[in-house]
Design a protein around this motif. Structure first.
Motif, PDB file in Angstrom:
ATOM      1  N   UNK A 156       2.561   1.285   6.230  1.00 57.96           N
ATOM      2  CA  UNK A 156       3.660   0.889   5.341  1.00 57.96           C
ATOM      3  C   UNK A 156       3.256  -0.260   4.737  1.00 57.96           C
ATOM      4  N   UNK A 157       3.219  -0.599   3.412  1.00 56.14           N
ATOM      5  CA  UNK A 157       2.826  -1.937   2.754  1.00 56.14           C
ATOM      6  C   UNK A 157       4.043  -2.325   2.041  1.00 56.14           C
ATOM      7  N   UNK A 158       4.796  -3.411   2.527  1.00 56.45           N
ATOM      8  CA  UNK A 158       5.853  -4.131   2.225  1.00 56.45           C
ATOM      9  C   UNK A 158       5.594  -5.144   1.056  1.00 56.45           C
ATOM     10  N   UNK A 159       6.429  -5.339   0.272  1.00 62.43           N
ATOM     11  CA  UNK A 159       6.550  -6.179  -0.780  1.00 62.43           C
ATOM     12  C   UNK A 159       5.198  -6.288  -1.416  1.00 62.43           C
ATOM     13  N   UNK A 160       5.086  -4.979  -2.015  1.00 64.63           N
ATOM     14  CA  UNK A 160       3.849  -4.854  -2.953  1.00 64.63           C
ATOM     15  C   UNK A 160       3.940  -5.730  -4.190  1.00 64.63           C
ATOM     16  N   UNK A 161       5.087  -6.269  -4.320  1.00 63.49           N
ATOM     17  CA  UNK A 161       5.331  -6.980  -5.527  1.00 63.49           C
ATOM     18  C   UNK A 161       4.750  -8.468  -5.661  1.00 63.49           C
ATOM     19  N   UNK A 162       4.495  -8.777  -4.172  1.00 63.47           N
ATOM     20  CA  UNK A 162       3.895 -10.027  -3.688  1.00 63.47           C
ATOM     21  C   UNK A 162       2.437  -9.835  -3.533  1.00 63.47           C
ATOM     22  N   UNK A 163       1.877  -8.670  -3.386  1.00 61.86           N
ATOM     23  CA  UNK A 163       0.388  -8.573  -2.966  1.00 61.86           C
ATOM     24  C   UNK A 163      -0.488  -9.001  -4.225  1.00 61.86           C
ATOM     25  N   UNK A 164      -1.608  -9.618  -3.711  1.00 57.03           N
ATOM     26  CA  UNK A 164      -2.543  -9.834  -4.643  1.00 57.03           C
ATOM     27  C   UNK A 164      -3.134  -8.832  -5.504  1.00 57.03           C
ATOM     28  N   UNK A 165      -3.012  -9.073  -6.885  1.00 50.55           N
ATOM     29  CA  UNK A 165      -3.811  -7.774  -7.605  1.00 50.55           C
ATOM     30  C   UNK A 165      -5.272  -7.460  -7.267  1.00 50.55           C
ATOM     31  N   UNK A 166      -5.607  -6.231  -7.335  1.00 52.90           N
ATOM     32  CA  UNK A 166      -6.728  -6.001  -6.846  1.00 52.90           C
ATOM     33  C   UNK A 166      -7.121  -5.791  -5.526  1.00 52.90           C
ATOM     34  N   UNK A 167      -6.223  -6.218  -4.625  1.00 51.98           N
ATOM     35  CA  UNK A 167      -6.356  -5.961  -3.064  1.00 51.98           C
ATOM     36  C   UNK A 167      -6.313  -4.706  -2.621  1.00 51.98           C
ATOM     37  N   UNK A 168      -5.144  -3.954  -3.006  1.00 55.96           N
ATOM     38  CA  UNK A 168      -4.878  -2.608  -2.439  1.00 55.96           C
ATOM     39  C   UNK A 168      -5.810  -1.699  -2.891  1.00 55.96           C
ATOM     40  N   UNK A 169      -6.702  -1.935  -3.857  1.00 62.49           N
ATOM     41  CA  UNK A 169      -7.694  -0.779  -4.496  1.00 62.49           C
ATOM     42  C   UNK A 169      -8.502  -0.718  -3.470  1.00 62.49           C
ATOM     43  N   UNK A 170      -8.847  -1.391  -2.362  1.00 63.26           N
ATOM     44  CA  UNK A 170      -9.729  -1.075  -1.513  1.00 63.26           C
ATOM     45  C   UNK A 170      -9.405   0.000  -0.489  1.00 63.26           C
ATOM     46  N   UNK A 171      -8.335   0.293  -0.662  1.00 59.91           N
ATOM     47  CA  UNK A 171      -7.936   1.772   0.278  1.00 59.91           C
ATOM     48  C   UNK A 171      -7.790   3.013  -0.479  1.00 59.91           C
ATOM     49  N   UNK A 192       2.973   4.450   2.594  1.00 59.29           N
ATOM     50  CA  UNK A 192       4.138   4.219   1.843  1.00 59.29           C
ATOM     51  C   UNK A 192       4.175   2.723   1.437  1.00 59.29           C
ATOM     52  N   UNK A 193       4.496   2.717  -0.061  1.00 62.85           N
ATOM     53  CA  UNK A 193       4.231   1.318  -0.639  1.00 62.85           C
ATOM     54  C   UNK A 193       5.887   1.068  -0.838  1.00 62.85           C
ATOM     55  N   UNK A 194       6.349  -0.116  -0.478  1.00 65.05           N
ATOM     56  CA  UNK A 194       7.613  -0.644  -0.639  1.00 65.05           C
ATOM     57  C   UNK A 194       7.793  -2.038  -1.547  1.00 65.05           C
ATOM     58  N   UNK A 195       8.624  -1.991  -2.655  1.00 63.09           N
ATOM     59  CA  UNK A 195       8.399  -2.909  -3.456  1.00 63.09           C
ATOM     60  C   UNK A 195      10.030  -3.366  -4.214  1.00 63.09           C
ATOM     61  N   UNK A 196      10.179  -4.508  -4.464  1.00 64.99           N
ATOM     62  CA  UNK A 196      11.505  -4.901  -5.392  1.00 64.99           C
ATOM     63  C   UNK A 196      11.000  -4.746  -6.918  1.00 64.99           C
ATOM     64  N   UNK A 197       9.777  -4.583  -7.126  1.00 64.93           N
ATOM     65  CA  UNK A 197       9.455  -4.410  -8.465  1.00 64.93           C
ATOM     66  C   UNK A 197      10.208  -3.394  -9.198  1.00 64.93           C
TER      67      UNK A 197
END
Length: 318
Positions: A156-171, A192-197
């Protein structure tokens, strides 16, 4: 569990922990890759989940439809070609975290406490932009290690809208259609990605559809997806900005959470009173619902905070 937080020492400890059991992981990888092992007590209860969503999830018919359709299709396939990747979008208090909790409870007996369910928050685990390369390495190792131990792991990846751009691409290597990555069978995992965006755009579209006299049960994914896509995937501040996850079409199910109306908030109040073992008094239900701000300013149709503050408000009206 998720990787330890911000400071460099925490990253060093995480990497050390990831490296120590490498030999054991290799043995597990062989078993997971060539047998039906690594189910880890996985026991999906789709009927229970469907019932729970119907009874407890307020005002989200599209969510129930999307979650059940995506999960059922994935679990009924004994040999999926890729993991299930879901992305939840909506404003605060509309049920994103609640649904993700219900979902994992339907898969593992321990729910969120299961050792095979892993939660990540950018503010807790990846707070400093200057450590992004270290975060990438630790995140990759963490996912690889846990998938080797349990091929049915849920991330579970919460608050994807606050994730540093580029970080998630490692997965990305773990999300696509392939047999193994780094010696690990990962095709039965769930991300599962969770975002307010996208929440503001979903709210605007829902309001427009309400003004056009379209019932929320009639709202389809096609009504909302273009607005979500523009808000989430083309936003430089979003964790998905220019992400290969989007460009490679690795998200299987987009789940929009609609804003909640006043009668939905009342249902949340009733549910919370019952959960706390309190008497369901109509005056309390009305007063709690009336205390919550609504938008737009003129019509006051939708709750500005969904049902998020309901539990904390009840005691003021007893």
């Amino acid at each position: 569990m998720a990787p330890g937080a911000a400071a460099a020492p925490a990253l060093v400890l995480l990497l050390a922990a990831a490296l120590r059991p490498a030999a054991a992981w290799d043995l597990w990888a062989l078993r997971c890759g060539f047998s039906a092992d690594c189910e880890c007590g996985f026991g999906p209860d789709l009927r229970g989940l469907e019932y729970g969503l119907a009874v407890s999830l307020v005002g989200q018919p599209l969510v129930r439809q999307q979650v059940m359709r995506g999960l059922r299709s994935f679990l009924e396939n004994q040999h999926p070609v890729k993991p299930l990747v879901m992305s939840f979008h909506g404003s605060t208090g509309t049920g994103k975290t609640y649904v993700s909790s219900m979902l994992v409870h339907s898969l593992f007996p321990g729910g969120l406490r299961s050792p095979y369910v892993h939660q990540f928050s950018p503010l807790v685990h990846f707070p400093h932009a200057e450590h992004i390369e270290q975060y990438k390495e630790s995140l990759k190792r963490w996912i690889q290690g846990n998938l080797t131990v349990c091929g049915r792991s849920v991330f579970l990846f919460d608050e994807m809208d606050k994730m540093h751009p580029g970080l998630i691409d490692v997965i990305i290597p773990f999300l696509g259609p392939s047999w193994v990555v780094y010696g690990t069978n990962y095709r039965k995992a769930i991300f599962i990605f969770i975002s307010n965006a996208g929440g503001e755009q979903i709210n605007e579209m829902t309001l427009d559809l309400w003004r056009a006299r379209k019932d929320r049960e009639e709202i389809s994914l096609q009504d909302l997806e273009p607005a979500i896509s523009k808000a989430v995937f083309e936003n430089p501040q979003s964790g998905f900005w220019k992400s290969g996850i989007i460009n490679d079409h690795l998200i299987d199910v987009v789940v929009p959470f609609l804003p909640l109306k006043r009668h939905h908030v009342k249902q949340c109040v009733v549910n919370e009173l019952v959960q706390q073992g309190l008497e369901v008094r109509p005056d309390v239900v009305q007063e709690v619902a009336d205390s919550i701000p609504y938008f737009p300013e003129e019509e006051k149709i939708f709750s500005s905070t969904g049902c998020k503050t309901v539990a904390s408000r009840i005691s003021f009206f007893l």
